[in-house]
Design a protein around this motif. Sequence first.
Motif, PDB file in Angstrom:
ATOM      1  N   SER A  57      57.819  26.418  43.721  1.00  0.00           N
ATOM      2  CA  SER A  57      57.417  25.477  44.530  1.00  0.00           C
ATOM      3  C   SER A  57      56.689  24.032  44.055  1.00  0.00           C
ATOM      4  CB  SER A  57      56.291  26.167  45.800  1.00  0.00           C
ATOM      5  OG  SER A  57      55.232  26.126  45.080  1.00  0.00           O
ATOM      6  N   GLN A  58      56.174  24.204  42.958  1.00  0.00           N
ATOM      7  CA  GLN A  58      55.438  23.151  42.453  1.00  0.00           C
ATOM      8  C   GLN A  58      55.636  23.337  40.880  1.00  0.00           C
ATOM      9  OE1 GLN A  58      51.042  21.816  42.626  1.00  0.00           O
ATOM     10  NE2 GLN A  58      51.997  21.156  44.458  1.00  0.00           N
ATOM     11  N   VAL A  59      56.149  22.129  39.995  1.00  0.00           N
ATOM     12  CA  VAL A  59      55.973  22.090  38.729  1.00  0.00           C
ATOM     13  C   VAL A  59      55.226  20.885  37.954  1.00  0.00           C
ATOM     14  CG1 VAL A  59      57.661  22.017  36.767  1.00  0.00           C
ATOM     15  CG2 VAL A  59      58.351  23.305  38.548  1.00  0.00           C
ATOM     16  N   PRO A  60      54.304  21.111  37.637  1.00  0.00           N
ATOM     17  CA  PRO A  60      53.452  19.996  36.693  1.00  0.00           C
ATOM     18  C   PRO A  60      53.755  19.984  35.405  1.00  0.00           C
ATOM     19  CG  PRO A  60      51.918  22.071  36.939  1.00  0.00           C
ATOM     20  CD  PRO A  60      53.518  22.373  37.652  1.00  0.00           C
ATOM     21  N   VAL A  61      53.981  18.828  35.033  1.00  0.00           N
ATOM     22  CA  VAL A  61      54.506  18.462  33.543  1.00  0.00           C
ATOM     23  C   VAL A  61      53.761  17.309  33.178  1.00  0.00           C
ATOM     24  CG1 VAL A  61      56.529  17.463  34.407  1.00  0.00           C
ATOM     25  CG2 VAL A  61      56.536  18.563  31.939  1.00  0.00           C
ATOM     26  N   PHE A  62      53.737  17.181  31.683  1.00  0.00           N
ATOM     27  CA  PHE A  62      53.256  15.817  31.360  1.00  0.00           C
ATOM     28  C   PHE A  62      54.495  14.844  30.922  1.00  0.00           C
ATOM     29  CE2 PHE A  62      48.885  16.593  30.981  1.00  0.00           C
ATOM     30  CZ  PHE A  62      48.490  17.849  30.678  1.00  0.00           C
ATOM     31  N   GLU A  63      54.103  13.768  31.003  1.00  0.00           N
ATOM     32  CA  GLU A  63      54.925  12.616  30.957  1.00  0.00           C
ATOM     33  C   GLU A  63      55.660  12.917  29.560  1.00  0.00           C
ATOM     34  OE1 GLU A  63      53.610   8.664  30.664  1.00  0.00           O
ATOM     35  OE2 GLU A  63      55.669   7.855  31.524  1.00  0.00           O
ATOM     36  N   GLU A  64      57.099  12.759  29.331  1.00  0.00           N
ATOM     37  CA  GLU A  64      57.782  12.832  28.046  1.00  0.00           C
ATOM     38  C   GLU A  64      58.040  14.100  27.527  1.00  0.00           C
ATOM     39  OE1 GLU A  64      56.587  10.343  24.788  1.00  0.00           O
ATOM     40  OE2 GLU A  64      56.340   8.547  26.067  1.00  0.00           O
TER      41      GLU A  64
ATOM     42  N   TYR B 266      61.772  10.931  46.964  1.00  0.00           N
ATOM     43  CA  TYR B 266      60.597  10.076  46.750  1.00  0.00           C
ATOM     44  C   TYR B 266      59.894  10.044  47.823  1.00  0.00           C
ATOM     45  CZ  TYR B 266      63.449   9.293  42.451  1.00  0.00           C
ATOM     46  OH  TYR B 266      64.297   9.367  41.458  1.00  0.00           O
ATOM     47  N   PRO B 267      58.598   9.697  47.784  1.00  0.00           N
ATOM     48  CA  PRO B 267      57.518   9.713  48.844  1.00  0.00           C
ATOM     49  C   PRO B 267      58.084   8.682  49.941  1.00  0.00           C
ATOM     50  CG  PRO B 267      56.411   9.922  46.882  1.00  0.00           C
ATOM     51  CD  PRO B 267      57.721   9.713  46.551  1.00  0.00           C
ATOM     52  N   ASN B 268      58.128   9.034  51.132  1.00  0.00           N
ATOM     53  CA  ASN B 268      58.219   8.461  52.527  1.00  0.00           C
ATOM     54  C   ASN B 268      59.743   7.776  52.268  1.00  0.00           C
ATOM     55  OD1 ASN B 268      55.732   8.708  53.315  1.00  0.00           O
ATOM     56  ND2 ASN B 268      54.981   7.149  51.968  1.00  0.00           N
ATOM     57  N   GLN B 269      60.664   8.418  51.512  1.00  0.00           N
ATOM     58  CA  GLN B 269      62.202   8.079  51.581  1.00  0.00           C
ATOM     59  C   GLN B 269      63.073   9.461  51.948  1.00  0.00           C
ATOM     60  OE1 GLN B 269      63.558   5.903  47.998  1.00  0.00           O
ATOM     61  NE2 GLN B 269      61.643   5.243  47.769  1.00  0.00           N
ATOM     62  N   GLY B 270      64.076   8.942  52.350  1.00  0.00           N
ATOM     63  CA  GLY B 270      65.111  10.266  52.523  1.00  0.00           C
ATOM     64  C   GLY B 270      65.720  10.588  51.512  1.00  0.00           C
TER      65      GLY B 270
ATOM     66  N   ILE C 110      56.910   9.254  34.684  1.00  0.00           N
ATOM     67  CA  ILE C 110      56.015   9.357  35.816  1.00  0.00           C
ATOM     68  C   ILE C 110      56.802   8.969  37.121  1.00  0.00           C
ATOM     69  CG2 ILE C 110      54.095   8.122  37.047  1.00  0.00           C
ATOM     70  CD1 ILE C 110      52.787   9.433  34.625  1.00  0.00           C
ATOM     71  N   SER C 111      57.783   8.178  36.935  1.00  0.00           N
ATOM     72  CA  SER C 111      58.448   7.833  38.293  1.00  0.00           C
ATOM     73  C   SER C 111      59.412   8.872  38.492  1.00  0.00           C
ATOM     74  CB  SER C 111      59.339   6.593  37.828  1.00  0.00           C
ATOM     75  OG  SER C 111      60.223   6.847  36.707  1.00  0.00           O
TER      76      SER C 111
ATOM     77  N   GLY D  79      67.561  24.484  49.821  1.00  0.00           N
ATOM     78  CA  GLY D  79      66.267  25.401  49.434  1.00  0.00           C
ATOM     79  C   GLY D  79      65.047  24.656  49.849  1.00  0.00           C
ATOM     80  N   ARG D  80      64.066  25.588  49.493  1.00  0.00           N
ATOM     81  CA  ARG D  80      62.614  24.795  50.183  1.00  0.00           C
ATOM     82  C   ARG D  80      62.028  23.544  49.354  1.00  0.00           C
ATOM     83  NH1 ARG D  80      59.275  28.244  52.703  1.00  0.00           N
ATOM     84  NH2 ARG D  80      60.078  30.059  53.943  1.00  0.00           N
ATOM     85  N   GLY D  81      62.758  23.246  48.194  1.00  0.00           N
ATOM     86  CA  GLY D  81      62.185  22.117  47.388  1.00  0.00           C
ATOM     87  C   GLY D  81      61.502  22.502  46.533  1.00  0.00           C
ATOM     88  N   THR D  82      61.156  21.816  45.485  1.00  0.00           N
ATOM     89  CA  THR D  82      60.424  21.996  44.264  1.00  0.00           C
ATOM     90  C   THR D  82      59.445  20.546  43.980  1.00  0.00           C
ATOM     91  OG1 THR D  82      61.417  23.619  42.899  1.00  0.00           O
ATOM     92  CG2 THR D  82      59.944  22.254  41.684  1.00  0.00           C
ATOM     93  N   SER D  83      58.395  20.656  43.989  1.00  0.00           N
ATOM     94  CA  SER D  83      57.712  19.296  43.752  1.00  0.00           C
ATOM     95  C   SER D  83      57.489  19.197  42.309  1.00  0.00           C
ATOM     96  CB  SER D  83      56.356  19.107  44.580  1.00  0.00           C
ATOM     97  OG  SER D  83      55.580  18.118  44.446  1.00  0.00           O
ATOM     98  N   LEU D  84      58.037  18.137  41.766  1.00  0.00           N
ATOM     99  CA  LEU D  84      57.716  17.622  40.428  1.00  0.00           C
ATOM    100  C   LEU D  84      56.534  16.647  40.398  1.00  0.00           C
ATOM    101  CD1 LEU D  84      58.716  17.920  37.432  1.00  0.00           C
ATOM    102  CD2 LEU D  84      60.227  16.225  37.761  1.00  0.00           C
ATOM    103  N   ILE D  85      55.496  17.131  39.658  1.00  0.00           N
ATOM    104  CA  ILE D  85      54.627  16.381  39.571  1.00  0.00           C
ATOM    105  C   ILE D  85      54.232  16.006  37.835  1.00  0.00           C
ATOM    106  CG2 ILE D  85      51.966  16.124  39.559  1.00  0.00           C
ATOM    107  CD1 ILE D  85      52.079  18.365  41.762  1.00  0.00           C
ATOM    108  N   VAL D  86      54.565  14.633  37.621  1.00  0.00           N
ATOM    109  CA  VAL D  86      54.495  14.090  35.913  1.00  0.00           C
ATOM    110  C   VAL D  86      53.212  13.392  35.882  1.00  0.00           C
ATOM    111  CG1 VAL D  86      55.654  12.627  34.348  1.00  0.00           C
ATOM    112  CG2 VAL D  86      56.758  13.930  36.088  1.00  0.00           C
ATOM    113  N   HIS D  87      52.116  14.132  35.053  1.00  0.00           N
ATOM    114  CA  HIS D  87      51.108  13.563  34.654  1.00  0.00           C
ATOM    115  C   HIS D  87      50.888  12.762  33.355  1.00  0.00           C
ATOM    116  CE1 HIS D  87      49.109  16.442  37.498  1.00  0.00           C
ATOM    117  NE2 HIS D  87      49.643  17.253  36.936  1.00  0.00           N
ATOM    118  N   PRO D  88      50.238  11.560  33.510  1.00  0.00           N
ATOM    119  CA  PRO D  88      50.413  10.932  32.277  1.00  0.00           C
ATOM    120  C   PRO D  88      49.777  11.410  31.113  1.00  0.00           C
ATOM    121  CG  PRO D  88      48.676   9.961  33.966  1.00  0.00           C
ATOM    122  CD  PRO D  88      49.461  11.167  34.346  1.00  0.00           C
TER     123      PRO D  88
END
Lengths: 113, 114
Positions: A9-16, A39-43, A83-84, A104-113
């Motif tokens: 459901s969520q995948v955190p990862v560092f940039e690069e 992307y946030p607030n988009q289709g 990050i983008s 599918g339910r979706g996977t939230s990709l979170i890229v950390h600096p």
Amino acid sequence: AQSVTQLDSQVPVFEEAPVELRCNYSSSVSVYLFWYVQYPNQGLQLLLKYLSGSTLVKGINGFEAEFNKSQTSFHLRKPSVHISDTAEYFCAVNTRGSYIPTFGRGTSLIVHP
Amino acid sequence: SAVISQKPSRDICQRGTSLTIQCQVDSQVTMMFWYRQQPGQSLTLIATANQGSEATYESGFVIDKFPISRPNLTFSTLTVSNMSPEDSSIYLCSLGTGEGDTQYFGPGTRLTVL
């Protein structure tokens, strides 16, 4: 009927760093496979799709996915994330003869600096 | 690719009221779809709206609750009737032109029902 499972459901990862978002599907007939990004607030917009032919599909923004029929998977990969790339990613499947995909339910990709 | 706009982009509504969401496409399309996206959930298809015919609803969705209009090939509306907090969601319109084709989505309408 077809179904789609996105295992994370969520995948955190560092940039690069590289990333893989997993998708498995279930269908008794041949399928078309898609990855969409929201992307946030988009289709949703299409990243890439597999219809036939080569099992390795390249999409926009450096993403690629590989269709594995024996494992009924269509995992999405990127060798170096930015990050983008932080967004929600949806895997979808169409069975042949159908106009309407199952998501599918979706996977939230979170890229950390 | 098609350009799809939706109005309103977001709204906060009171329980028991109704909201009509508009979807405008910049080209003529036969098939349009309405989806609901609840927090942490997948996209759920509400109905398929073809111009010149009644909308086809998926299991769990009924015309009295979600009436749909499709007056021409570039426009559709979805009404969420007699709203309750459970209707709080993002509503998306989309279009697809054929088997295996890409679906194009509008930006969505974020609805909150108090």
